[in-house]
Design a protein around this motif. Sequence first.
Motif, PDB file in Angstrom:
ATOM      1  N   GLN A 119       0.848  -1.007   0.046  1.00 40.54           N
ATOM      2  CA  GLN A 119      -0.174  -0.014   0.000  1.00 40.54           C
ATOM      3  C   GLN A 119       0.807   1.259   0.017  1.00 40.54           C
ATOM      4  O   GLN A 119       0.446   2.270  -0.114  1.00 40.54           O
ATOM      5  CB  GLN A 119      -0.924  -0.029   1.230  1.00 40.54           C
ATOM      6  CG  GLN A 119      -1.837  -1.128   1.188  1.00 40.54           C
ATOM      7  CD  GLN A 119      -2.722  -1.248   2.589  1.00 40.54           C
ATOM      8  OE1 GLN A 119      -3.516  -0.189   2.789  1.00 40.54           O
ATOM      9  NE2 GLN A 119      -2.539  -2.156   3.340  1.00 40.54           N
ATOM     10  N   THR A 120       2.064   1.303   0.036  1.00 42.30           N
ATOM     11  CA  THR A 120       3.001   2.202  -0.150  1.00 42.30           C
ATOM     12  C   THR A 120       3.742   2.282  -1.489  1.00 42.30           C
ATOM     13  O   THR A 120       3.332   1.328  -2.592  1.00 42.30           O
ATOM     14  CB  THR A 120       4.032   2.101   1.009  1.00 42.30           C
ATOM     15  OG1 THR A 120       4.957   1.172   0.827  1.00 42.30           O
ATOM     16  CG2 THR A 120       3.444   1.745   2.317  1.00 42.30           C
ATOM     17  N   ASP A 121       4.758   2.834  -1.565  1.00 38.51           N
ATOM     18  CA  ASP A 121       5.507   2.947  -3.043  1.00 38.51           C
ATOM     19  C   ASP A 121       6.626   1.777  -3.086  1.00 38.51           C
ATOM     20  O   ASP A 121       7.461   1.932  -3.904  1.00 38.51           O
ATOM     21  CB  ASP A 121       6.011   4.414  -3.376  1.00 38.51           C
ATOM     22  CG  ASP A 121       7.005   4.841  -2.375  1.00 38.51           C
ATOM     23  OD1 ASP A 121       7.403   3.955  -1.325  1.00 38.51           O
ATOM     24  OD2 ASP A 121       7.549   6.094  -2.228  1.00 38.51           O
ATOM     25  N   THR A 122       6.592   1.031  -1.942  1.00 39.97           N
ATOM     26  CA  THR A 122       7.334  -0.074  -1.935  1.00 39.97           C
ATOM     27  C   THR A 122       7.058  -1.162  -3.253  1.00 39.97           C
ATOM     28  O   THR A 122       6.026  -1.271  -3.257  1.00 39.97           O
ATOM     29  CB  THR A 122       7.645  -0.586  -0.665  1.00 39.97           C
ATOM     30  OG1 THR A 122       8.098   0.272   0.236  1.00 39.97           O
ATOM     31  CG2 THR A 122       8.779  -1.873  -0.602  1.00 39.97           C
ATOM     32  N   GLU A 123       8.280  -1.560  -3.888  1.00 41.30           N
ATOM     33  CA  GLU A 123       8.004  -2.801  -4.833  1.00 41.30           C
ATOM     34  C   GLU A 123       7.987  -3.968  -4.114  1.00 41.30           C
ATOM     35  O   GLU A 123       9.128  -4.544  -3.841  1.00 41.30           O
ATOM     36  CB  GLU A 123       9.014  -2.424  -6.004  1.00 41.30           C
ATOM     37  CG  GLU A 123       8.714  -3.381  -7.224  1.00 41.30           C
ATOM     38  CD  GLU A 123       9.578  -3.290  -8.306  1.00 41.30           C
ATOM     39  OE1 GLU A 123       9.831  -4.385  -8.980  1.00 41.30           O
ATOM     40  OE2 GLU A 123      10.393  -2.037  -8.488  1.00 41.30           O
ATOM     41  N   VAL A 124       6.880  -4.574  -3.974  1.00 38.06           N
ATOM     42  CA  VAL A 124       6.761  -5.870  -3.193  1.00 38.06           C
ATOM     43  C   VAL A 124       6.454  -6.990  -4.084  1.00 38.06           C
ATOM     44  O   VAL A 124       5.678  -6.846  -5.202  1.00 38.06           O
ATOM     45  CB  VAL A 124       5.582  -5.939  -2.238  1.00 38.06           C
ATOM     46  CG1 VAL A 124       5.672  -6.805  -1.292  1.00 38.06           C
ATOM     47  CG2 VAL A 124       5.842  -4.345  -1.421  1.00 38.06           C
ATOM     48  N   SER A 125       7.269  -8.133  -3.812  1.00 37.38           N
ATOM     49  CA  SER A 125       6.753  -9.323  -4.366  1.00 37.38           C
ATOM     50  C   SER A 125       6.722 -10.500  -3.433  1.00 37.38           C
ATOM     51  O   SER A 125       7.441  -9.977  -1.977  1.00 37.38           O
ATOM     52  CB  SER A 125       7.930  -9.702  -5.346  1.00 37.38           C
ATOM     53  OG  SER A 125       9.020  -9.685  -4.702  1.00 37.38           O
ATOM     54  N   VAL A 126       6.309 -11.544  -3.674  1.00 32.98           N
ATOM     55  CA  VAL A 126       6.009 -12.675  -2.501  1.00 32.98           C
ATOM     56  C   VAL A 126       6.396 -13.954  -3.329  1.00 32.98           C
ATOM     57  O   VAL A 126       6.123 -14.250  -4.465  1.00 32.98           O
ATOM     58  CB  VAL A 126       4.687 -12.827  -1.855  1.00 32.98           C
ATOM     59  CG1 VAL A 126       4.334 -11.598  -1.338  1.00 32.98           C
ATOM     60  CG2 VAL A 126       3.722 -13.048  -2.937  1.00 32.98           C
ATOM     61  N   VAL A 127       6.889 -14.943  -2.507  1.00 32.69           N
ATOM     62  CA  VAL A 127       7.097 -16.277  -3.152  1.00 32.69           C
ATOM     63  C   VAL A 127       6.359 -17.091  -2.065  1.00 32.69           C
ATOM     64  O   VAL A 127       6.467 -17.077  -0.955  1.00 32.69           O
ATOM     65  CB  VAL A 127       8.700 -16.946  -2.854  1.00 32.69           C
ATOM     66  CG1 VAL A 127       9.031 -18.209  -3.038  1.00 32.69           C
ATOM     67  CG2 VAL A 127       9.486 -15.857  -3.647  1.00 32.69           C
TER      68      VAL A 127
END
Length: 325
Positions: free
Chosen positions: A21-29
């Motif tokens: 929900q922020t400007d961080t580029e998030v990914s998940v495994v």
Amino acid sequence: MKVCIFGAGAIGGYVAAKLAQTDTEVSVVARGPHLAAMQEKGLTLLEEGQDPVSVPIRASDNAADLGPQDYVFITLKAHSVPAVVDSMQPLIADETTLVSGVNGVPWWYFHKLGGPYEGTRLASVDPGNMQWDGFGPDRVLGCVVYPAAEVTAPGSIKHIEGNRFSLGEPDGSKSDRAAKLSAALSAAGLRAPVRPRIRDEIWLKLWGNLSFNPISALTHSTLDVLCADEGTRSVARGMMLEAQEVAEILGVKFPIDVEKRLDGGAAVGAHKTSMWQDLELRRPMEIDALVTSVQELGQLTGISTPTIDTVASLIKLRARVAGLY
């Protein structure tokens, strides 16, 4: 900033949903139906008093799809990590920081601790030195995880309580990488203090996990019951006092005494510990990081741990009989 959550279950999913929900580029495994749901409709977070929030999330079961990251949160059970060291390598570049959000005594415990045990490796949590050699301890930023959350359905996380993720460098320094991650987590509405003595917090949490988890799994008693019963409270107290003696030899300072820690457990109420839940759900039990590791540290420091040894023998046999250890 690129952040990957490796093991996006309850806690990992909570962190991912907040950061997304922020400007961080998030990914998940992730894997299985949980992964499929996130790929199809994103990740949904339910927090008390708020409407559910769904966020798109980049999700895969293959780290190579996601590429090198600035930070990789490891939010698996401790016993699951050695087996995925090789598969995590595509996430790791020269400057990648591994955020160790795993319960129990961490494999990197003696990295930059100083003193006679500097560099000691712990077989109970890192068999074959898989993590020490495969990750390298210089990459690690310590993290003590306090929130409680659960996966209510594939792709859906319910936050139960707590929002603190204490961070700390193994050498106690105030590093740029710790400050940047703290700022990113804070921007996501999480508390992320940077602690100069992260091992003190590791032990304060471990104090309860070491004792409450196996006792509850053996007796099928919730925290309020096992802390109120004279017999089981006495066993937990004995385990804690033995652990305290070991930890203090290693330089740890406890901010409260054993009775306050026991009272804190009782105040949680009718809570099933994670080890008991794992037993019920027939999932591998997190015994070595929470219990065997303290036995190993007792042997290393020459401190006798008879109560811990007794409970460890009982819970290991219980788990083996169930096929979970």
